[in-house]
Design a protein around this motif. Structure first.
Motif, PDB file in Angstrom:
ATOM      1  N   LYS A  25      53.778  56.495  -3.555  1.00  0.00           N
ATOM      2  CA  LYS A  25      52.895  57.557  -3.059  1.00  0.00           C
ATOM      3  C   LYS A  25      52.842  57.561  -1.538  1.00  0.00           C
ATOM      4  O   LYS A  25      52.845  58.626  -0.904  1.00  0.00           O
ATOM      5  N   ASP A  84      46.782  55.941 -10.599  1.00  0.00           N
ATOM      6  CA  ASP A  84      48.144  55.575 -10.208  1.00  0.00           C
ATOM      7  C   ASP A  84      49.207  56.171 -11.128  1.00  0.00           C
ATOM      8  O   ASP A  84      50.381  55.797 -11.043  1.00  0.00           O
ATOM      9  N   VAL A 197      47.098  52.413  -1.551  1.00  0.00           N
ATOM     10  CA  VAL A 197      48.040  53.354  -0.952  1.00  0.00           C
ATOM     11  C   VAL A 197      47.853  53.375   0.564  1.00  0.00           C
ATOM     12  O   VAL A 197      48.826  53.417   1.321  1.00  0.00           O
TER      13      VAL A 197
END
Length: 222
Positions: A25, A84, A197
């Motif tokens: 990501k 996720d 992230v």
């Protein structure tokens, strides 16, 4: 601009799967002109696991003291991975496999420029679909589904190609003090564990800034 990333992981490590998704990501959010070179390095959490694997309930009960404790830990990873895009399916997982063959397969995938695709597929096959990733036929199917040639993959896994490469990479990791996974090397910055992230994004930004500081054949501070 190229950011060099090395991921050390094992395919039976749920945190490795989670960490890879979070890193992906962060990479997706990079500027379009940013090149990323992603390398995968092997780590076996169970190097002495028998080749055919072991019944997961039996193995996990012995390792963690009880099946109930194992189920609690599974539930914790599932909760941690909310957001996720991972659908953990622990009920479908019958075996704890030996992962050496999967790591060998990664050498072939890397040769063909498909390492990341195959790694993601192996993680998903095990954690989301309960497939036996220690089984040659299963690995051949996964490889074929992700761009590798079936006959070439069968021949590769039937022989000894990649064996010493995996062993050497594991010895190198041990020599560098790697004792747990996942471990991410992002442009020389080491990140341990399935961090957020944002943590990966920050490390990628620092790697980009470092790359910007290296011009004309030399690197300058800042």
């Amino acid at each position: 601009m190229t950011i060099h990333i090395t991921v050390t992981s094992d395919f039976i490590c749920p945190w490795c799967f989670i960490g890879e998704r979070r890193l992906a990501k962060a990479i997706q959010a990079l500027p379009a002109d940013t090149a990323v070179e992603l390398k995968w390095r092997p780590f076996e959490l169970n190097p002495d696991m028998r080749s055919e694997g072991l019944n997961r309930k039996t193995y996990r009960s012995l390792k963690f003291g009880s099946w109930e404790r194992s189920q609690l830990m599974d539930a914790q990873t599932a909760v941690a991975a909310r957001g996720d895009d991972i659908a953990f399916n622990y009920d479908a997982m019958e075996k704890t496999p030996n992962t050496f063959l999967a790591h060998r397969l990664m050498r072939l995938a890397e040769h063909h420029g498909l390492a990341t695709e195959v790694a993601r597929a192996v993680f998903s096959a095990y954690f989301e679909h309960g497939r036996d990733i220690g089984n040659v036929a299963t690995l051949v199917d996964i490889a074929t589904e992700n761009g590798l040639d079936r006959q070439q993959t069968e021949a590769f896994l039937a022989g000894e190609e990649g064996v010493e490469e995996v062993r050497a990479a594991e010895r190198d990791g041990q020599g560098r003090g790697v004792r747990s996974v996942p471990l991410f090397d992002i442009g020389g910055e080491i990140i341990s564990g399935a961090q957020s992230v944002q943590t990966f994004t920050t490390a990628l930004q620092r790697a980009m800034e470092q790359d910007d500081a290296c011009t004309g054949g030399a690197c300058s501070i800042g």
